[in-house]
Design a protein around this motif. Structure first.
Motif, PDB file in Angstrom:
ATOM      1  N   THR A   1      32.582  13.534  12.547  1.00 28.51           N
ATOM      2  CA  THR A   1      32.299  13.478  11.106  1.00 28.51           C
ATOM      3  C   THR A   1      32.963  14.644  10.391  1.00 28.51           C
ATOM      4  O   THR A   1      33.696  14.477   9.420  1.00 28.51           O
ATOM      5  N   VAL A   2      32.714  15.887  10.908  1.00 30.75           N
ATOM      6  CA  VAL A   2      33.288  17.077  10.265  1.00 30.75           C
ATOM      7  C   VAL A   2      34.153  17.813  11.283  1.00 30.75           C
ATOM      8  O   VAL A   2      33.654  18.244  12.333  1.00 30.75           O
ATOM      9  N   ALA A   3      35.430  17.945  10.986  1.00 35.92           N
ATOM     10  CA  ALA A   3      36.323  18.773  11.800  1.00 35.92           C
ATOM     11  C   ALA A   3      36.257  20.193  11.240  1.00 35.92           C
ATOM     12  O   ALA A   3      36.528  20.408  10.055  1.00 35.92           O
TER      13      ALA A   3
ATOM     14  N   ASP B   1      46.340  14.185   5.357  1.00 37.95           N
ATOM     15  CA  ASP B   1      45.646  13.139   4.599  1.00 37.95           C
ATOM     16  C   ASP B   1      44.293  13.599   4.085  1.00 37.95           C
ATOM     17  O   ASP B   1      43.324  12.822   4.056  1.00 37.95           O
ATOM     18  N   ALA B   2      44.239  14.860   3.672  1.00 31.95           N
ATOM     19  CA  ALA B   2      42.970  15.395   3.165  1.00 31.95           C
ATOM     20  C   ALA B   2      42.524  14.642   1.910  1.00 31.95           C
ATOM     21  O   ALA B   2      41.344  14.587   1.599  1.00 31.95           O
ATOM     22  N   ASP B   3      43.477  14.060   1.181  1.00 34.38           N
ATOM     23  CA  ASP B   3      43.113  13.366  -0.079  1.00 34.38           C
ATOM     24  C   ASP B   3      42.867  11.881   0.160  1.00 34.38           C
ATOM     25  O   ASP B   3      42.934  11.075  -0.768  1.00 34.38           O
ATOM     26  N   THR B   4      42.577  11.505   1.412  1.00 36.87           N
ATOM     27  CA  THR B   4      42.187  10.110   1.720  1.00 36.87           C
ATOM     28  C   THR B   4      40.795  10.151   2.354  1.00 36.87           C
ATOM     29  O   THR B   4      40.248  11.227   2.601  1.00 36.87           O
ATOM     30  N   ASP B   5      40.240   8.948   2.665  1.00 35.77           N
ATOM     31  CA  ASP B   5      38.907   8.967   3.297  1.00 35.77           C
ATOM     32  C   ASP B   5      39.010   9.009   4.818  1.00 35.77           C
ATOM     33  O   ASP B   5      38.026   8.858   5.532  1.00 35.77           O
ATOM     34  N   ARG B   6      40.253   9.226   5.320  1.00 35.96           N
ATOM     35  CA  ARG B   6      40.423   9.376   6.776  1.00 35.96           C
ATOM     36  C   ARG B   6      41.316  10.585   7.058  1.00 35.96           C
ATOM     37  O   ARG B   6      42.432  10.435   7.568  1.00 35.96           O
ATOM     38  N   PRO B   7      40.864  11.777   6.716  1.00 38.46           N
ATOM     39  CA  PRO B   7      41.676  12.959   7.016  1.00 38.46           C
ATOM     40  C   PRO B   7      41.736  13.187   8.525  1.00 38.46           C
ATOM     41  O   PRO B   7      40.964  12.578   9.279  1.00 38.46           O
TER      42      PRO B   7
ATOM     43  N   TYR C   1      35.524  14.558   7.154  1.00 37.90           N
ATOM     44  CA  TYR C   1      35.680  15.776   6.338  1.00 37.90           C
ATOM     45  C   TYR C   1      36.325  16.862   7.199  1.00 37.90           C
ATOM     46  O   TYR C   1      36.128  16.889   8.422  1.00 37.90           O
ATOM     47  N   VAL C   2      37.041  17.763   6.558  1.00 38.62           N
ATOM     48  CA  VAL C   2      37.596  18.937   7.250  1.00 38.62           C
ATOM     49  C   VAL C   2      37.063  20.199   6.582  1.00 38.62           C
ATOM     50  O   VAL C   2      37.138  20.326   5.344  1.00 38.62           O
ATOM     51  N   ALA C   3      36.511  21.121   7.398  1.00 39.06           N
ATOM     52  CA  ALA C   3      36.109  22.444   6.891  1.00 39.06           C
ATOM     53  C   ALA C   3      37.154  23.443   7.359  1.00 39.06           C
ATOM     54  O   ALA C   3      37.299  23.684   8.564  1.00 39.06           O
ATOM     55  N   GLY C   4      37.923  23.976   6.400  1.00 40.88           N
ATOM     56  CA  GLY C   4      38.935  24.976   6.736  1.00 40.88           C
ATOM     57  C   GLY C   4      38.293  26.358   6.803  1.00 40.88           C
ATOM     58  O   GLY C   4      38.113  27.023   5.797  1.00 40.88           O
TER      59      GLY C   4
ATOM     60  N   LEU D   1      38.919  18.001   2.225  1.00 37.47           N
ATOM     61  CA  LEU D   1      39.088  19.342   2.810  1.00 37.47           C
ATOM     62  C   LEU D   1      38.299  20.366   1.989  1.00 37.47           C
ATOM     63  O   LEU D   1      38.425  20.431   0.765  1.00 37.47           O
ATOM     64  N   PHE D   2      37.494  21.176   2.703  1.00 34.66           N
ATOM     65  CA  PHE D   2      36.719  22.239   2.046  1.00 34.66           C
ATOM     66  C   PHE D   2      37.100  23.574   2.689  1.00 34.66           C
ATOM     67  O   PHE D   2      36.952  23.730   3.913  1.00 34.66           O
TER      68      PHE D   2
END
Ligand code: FAS
Ligand code: PHB
Length: 401
Positions: free
Chosen positions: A4-6, A131-137, A154-157, A288-289
């Protein structure tokens, strides 16, 4: 692999976020480029604000901090050979700070994750967030000599200032704000009990000095050791400072009328940290957050870096949980603006405290007198002292104020 969250990066931001998501049953995978030993021994922050301490306790990661950490209710400012205690707790309705090293926080969060949480991959270097601006990053990374892909929602940077996640925000949408400082810090660990029971920040014509400490750690119950800092020119080679020179210079800068000499002991580590102020806006792009040093850097004077990272990930976890439970994206949509309001407050506090306490190579006598006047105000006026104490003990988390 899919999750779910990378989470990219296993510093305090990535590790605490993983813990908060585990507690809410939200799957995540943490990718960390370095090995466990490196992450656990990396000497960095030493002061936890009240809000950070509360967040660690709520996450079930505060037991050792409460057992071994040192709760401080005041700090000392020294200038013109005079000592001034700032009673942080009296000025802020009981708030305090905790001396408990980032290394210890990371050790406990790693142990919790490995014991009860989702995957934490060491030696897994993220190459890019795509693809952070899609629903499958997804995150492309290298692990065990192989190129891999982590599919996610979601990706947490959380990969710090030198990470790769920031690059996934299109330059046309990015604004960065930066200031380099004309000095650096020589950080020293010494195997000797601190000479004062609270932190001492000293402003001197020769430069800034800070007397901090580290609890004995490791449950030995022994005496705290000394964590010390000296202002030095940027690019200073730590090896160019001999132990005797370090002690002599510290003593000159913290000396007060009638004061005692510093207790000296074996110096076990020394390193030079450059000073930087930096903010990347926005802190969110699509799925991406950015959190922690990946989004912002403060000079260490105000002890804000780690504490800002905690506020970011507490805010992000709340937003992701609310969206899962109610479908309401409000927290997700407000994440960047919410965090940046607190980030800029901390940037301002760190900037003013750094500028106030350090010796500027190009300062005019007028500039120096202004700094002295500000120090006189903080140590002589309750309203000014209160404002300083509120900034030092911590700016409330977003939506907590
Ligand atoms: P971190 O940098 O701690 O963690 C990022 C993680 O991401 C690291 O483990 C890194 O290995 C990993 N990573 C990077 N690129 C990756 C990739 N491509 N793939 C996978 N993983 C990757 N703050 C204070 O409050 N007080 C201090 O005294 C203080 N001293 C400091 C001294 C130094 C030398 C430095 C650099 C910082 C200091 N700081 C201090 C600030 C520091 O504590 C940070 O604010 C804190 O580490 C922020 O935590 P994170 O955002 O998790 O970033
Ligand atoms: C530390 O102990 O590392 C420390 C303490 C206070 C600061 C900065 C660093 O303001």
């Amino acid at each position: 692999m899919r999750t779910t969250v990378a989470i990219v990066g296993a510093g305090p931001a990535g590790l605490l976020l993983a813990r908060l998501l585990d507690a809410e049953g939200i799957e995540s995978v943490v990718l960390e480029s370095r090995d466990r030993a490196h992450v656990e021994r990396r000497q960095r922050a030493g002061i936890l604000e009240q809000g950070t301490a509360d967040a660690l306790r709520a996450a079930g990661a505060g037991a050792r901090m409460d057992r071994e950490g040192l709760r401080h209710t005041g700090i000392e400012l020294r200038f013109d050979r005079r000592r001034h205690r700032v009673d942080l707790s009296a000025l802020t309705g009981g708030r305090s700070v905790y001396v408990h090293a980032q290394t210890e926080v990371c050790k406990d969060l790693i142990a919790l994750r490995l014991r009860t949480g989702g995957p934490l991959l060491f030696g897994a270097r993220a190459l890019a967030v795509e693809d952070a601006d899609t629903d499958r990053p997804r995150v492309r990374y290298r692990h065990g000599g192989r190129d891999e892909v982590l599919e996610c929602s979601y990706v947490a940077g959380c990969d710090g200032y030198w990470g790769v996640s920031r690059a996934a925000v299109p330059p046309a949408l990015t604004r960065t704000y930066e200031r380099s400082w004309p000095y650096a810090w020589l950080g020293i660990l010494a195997d000797v009990p601190p000479s004062h029971h609270e932190l001492v920040y000293a402003r001197h014509d020769r430069g800034f000095a800070l007397l901090s400490m580290r609890p004995a750690g490791g449950g030995t119950g022994g005496a705290p050791v000394s964590r010390l800092y000296l202002q030095v020119p940027p690019g200073t080679d730590a090896a160019s400072w001999g132990d005797a020179d370090i002690w002599d210079e510290l003593e000159r800068r913290v000396e007060t009328d009638g004061g005692r000499r510093l207790a000296r002991g074996a110096i076990t580590a020394k390193a030079v940290t450059p000073m930087r102020s930096y903010v990347h806006e926005p802190m969110r792009h699509g799925r991406l957050f950015l959190a922690g040093d990946a989004a912002h850097i403060v000079p260490p004077t105000g002890a804000k870096g780690l504490n800002l990272a905690v506020g970011d990930v507490v805010t992000l976890a709340r937003a992701l949980v609310a969206h899962r439970d109610t479908g309401d994206p409000a927290g997700i949509d407000a994440y960047s603006a919410d965090c940046l309001r607190r980030v800029w407050q901390a940037e301002h506090f760190s900037y003013t405290m750094t500028d106030l306490l350090h010796r500027h190579p190009d300062a005019s006598p007028f500039d120096d007198r202004l700094r002295r006047a500000r120090l006189d105000r903080i140590t002589g006026c309750r309203a000014a002292a209160t404002d300083f104490a509120e900034g030092y003990t911590g700016i409330p988390f977003p939506r907590d104020a």
